[in-house]
Design a protein around this motif. Sequence first.
Motif, PDB file in Angstrom:
ATOM      1  N   ASP A 105       0.826  -1.206   0.000  1.00  0.00           N
ATOM      2  CA  ASP A 105       0.000   0.000   0.000  1.00  0.00           C
ATOM      3  C   ASP A 105       0.864   1.261   0.000  1.00  0.00           C
ATOM      4  O   ASP A 105       0.537   2.250  -0.657  1.00  0.00           O
ATOM      5  N   HIS A 106       1.968   1.220   0.756  1.00  0.00           N
ATOM      6  CA  HIS A 106       2.849   2.386   0.821  1.00  0.00           C
ATOM      7  C   HIS A 106       3.465   2.692  -0.539  1.00  0.00           C
ATOM      8  O   HIS A 106       3.444   3.843  -1.004  1.00  0.00           O
ATOM      9  N   ASP A 107       4.014   1.662  -1.180  1.00  0.00           N
ATOM     10  CA  ASP A 107       4.650   1.867  -2.483  1.00  0.00           C
ATOM     11  C   ASP A 107       3.630   2.290  -3.537  1.00  0.00           C
ATOM     12  O   ASP A 107       3.924   3.125  -4.405  1.00  0.00           O
ATOM     13  N   LEU A 108       2.431   1.733  -3.446  1.00  0.00           N
ATOM     14  CA  LEU A 108       1.390   2.108  -4.403  1.00  0.00           C
ATOM     15  C   LEU A 108       0.996   3.570  -4.210  1.00  0.00           C
ATOM     16  O   LEU A 108       0.745   4.291  -5.181  1.00  0.00           O
ATOM     17  N   GLY A 109       0.980   4.012  -2.954  1.00  0.00           N
ATOM     18  CA  GLY A 109       0.660   5.409  -2.676  1.00  0.00           C
ATOM     19  C   GLY A 109       1.710   6.356  -3.237  1.00  0.00           C
ATOM     20  O   GLY A 109       1.382   7.425  -3.771  1.00  0.00           O
ATOM     21  N   VAL A 110       2.991   5.960  -3.125  1.00  0.00           N
ATOM     22  CA  VAL A 110       4.080   6.781  -3.669  1.00  0.00           C
ATOM     23  C   VAL A 110       3.948   6.895  -5.185  1.00  0.00           C
ATOM     24  O   VAL A 110       4.073   7.983  -5.764  1.00  0.00           O
ATOM     25  N   LYS A 111       3.692   5.766  -5.837  1.00  0.00           N
ATOM     26  CA  LYS A 111       3.551   5.779  -7.295  1.00  0.00           C
ATOM     27  C   LYS A 111       2.309   6.566  -7.719  1.00  0.00           C
ATOM     28  O   LYS A 111       2.303   7.250  -8.749  1.00  0.00           O
ATOM     29  N   ALA A 112       1.251   6.474  -6.914  1.00  0.00           N
ATOM     30  CA  ALA A 112       0.030   7.222  -7.222  1.00  0.00           C
ATOM     31  C   ALA A 112       0.287   8.727  -7.156  1.00  0.00           C
ATOM     32  O   ALA A 112      -0.235   9.497  -7.978  1.00  0.00           O
ATOM     33  N   ASN A 113       1.096   9.160  -6.201  1.00  0.00           N
ATOM     34  CA  ASN A 113       1.426  10.587  -6.098  1.00  0.00           C
ATOM     35  C   ASN A 113       2.190  11.070  -7.326  1.00  0.00           C
ATOM     36  O   ASN A 113       1.967  12.183  -7.815  1.00  0.00           O
ATOM     37  N   ASN A 114       3.102  10.229  -7.823  1.00  0.00           N
ATOM     38  CA  ASN A 114       3.824  10.583  -9.048  1.00  0.00           C
ATOM     39  C   ASN A 114       2.865  10.682 -10.230  1.00  0.00           C
ATOM     40  O   ASN A 114       2.957  11.603 -11.054  1.00  0.00           O
ATOM     41  N   ALA A 115       1.950   9.717 -10.300  1.00  0.00           N
ATOM     42  CA  ALA A 115       0.984   9.715 -11.400  1.00  0.00           C
ATOM     43  C   ALA A 115       0.080  10.943 -11.337  1.00  0.00           C
ATOM     44  O   ALA A 115      -0.288  11.514 -12.371  1.00  0.00           O
ATOM     45  N   LYS A 116      -0.273  11.380 -10.130  1.00  0.00           N
ATOM     46  CA  LYS A 116      -1.121  12.563  -9.980  1.00  0.00           C
ATOM     47  C   LYS A 116      -0.440  13.803 -10.562  1.00  0.00           C
ATOM     48  O   LYS A 116      -1.083  14.639 -11.202  1.00  0.00           O
ATOM     49  N   LYS A 117       0.857  13.924 -10.327  1.00  0.00           N
ATOM     50  CA  LYS A 117       1.596  15.067 -10.863  1.00  0.00           C
ATOM     51  C   LYS A 117       1.548  15.068 -12.385  1.00  0.00           C
ATOM     52  O   LYS A 117       1.394  16.112 -13.017  1.00  0.00           O
ATOM     53  N   TRP A 118       1.696  13.896 -12.978  1.00  0.00           N
ATOM     54  CA  TRP A 118       1.632  13.803 -14.442  1.00  0.00           C
ATOM     55  C   TRP A 118       0.243  14.161 -14.950  1.00  0.00           C
ATOM     56  O   TRP A 118       0.100  14.872 -15.941  1.00  0.00           O
TER      57      TRP A 118
END
Length: 202
Positions: free
Chosen positions: A129-142
């Motif tokens: 869940d933690h790693d998915l949240g980090v990747k989701a934050n990157n995707a949000k910026k894009w």
Amino acid sequence: MRAGVTVLQMGRRVPLAIEEEQRRAQRRTMQRQDKSVSINEEITAAQVRLIDEKGDMVGIVDIDDALDQADDLGMDLVEISPNSDPPVCRIIEYAKWKYQQEKQEKLKKRQASKASEVKELKISARISDHDLGVKANNAKKWLEAKNRVKVTMRLRGRERANIELAQQVFDRLAKLLADAGTSEAPKAMGGTVQAFVNPKKG
């Protein structure tokens, strides 16, 4: 210009004033393939809001005065804003102005192409869940930058027989990105599952 000064033209002596007027008339009536912009004698307004050759605003002047100023500088009078009242015209070499416009248009196209760039986000079927949240934050910026995001998951070993596990991860990611983009349904292609997330309009 001094009166009485002449030049030779086709074997005859022609006053410089007449020769200059002929040159101006030829330049004003030159044939152009691009008719989207009016220049020189093509401008029909009686008055124009004039911008001089330095880019400074002169103000409202009669069209004849504007044409004379352009002629005196050996330049063109280009109608850059025909829908204004009165239309806005600039003294500039038409070829130079056209080049600047084409350059700006190419820049806009490059910026638009960059804005619609596809970014790739790689995840695994057993991501925390933690790693998915980090990747989701990157995707949000894009997504906020109006980029499309391609989410790729490579299945390994027994994961290929458990597509439901992959679907659950994509569902979790879609919820995390719901406020920034719209997720498409994931598609399995061999040992890879992919889904696109599109930025929200507006």
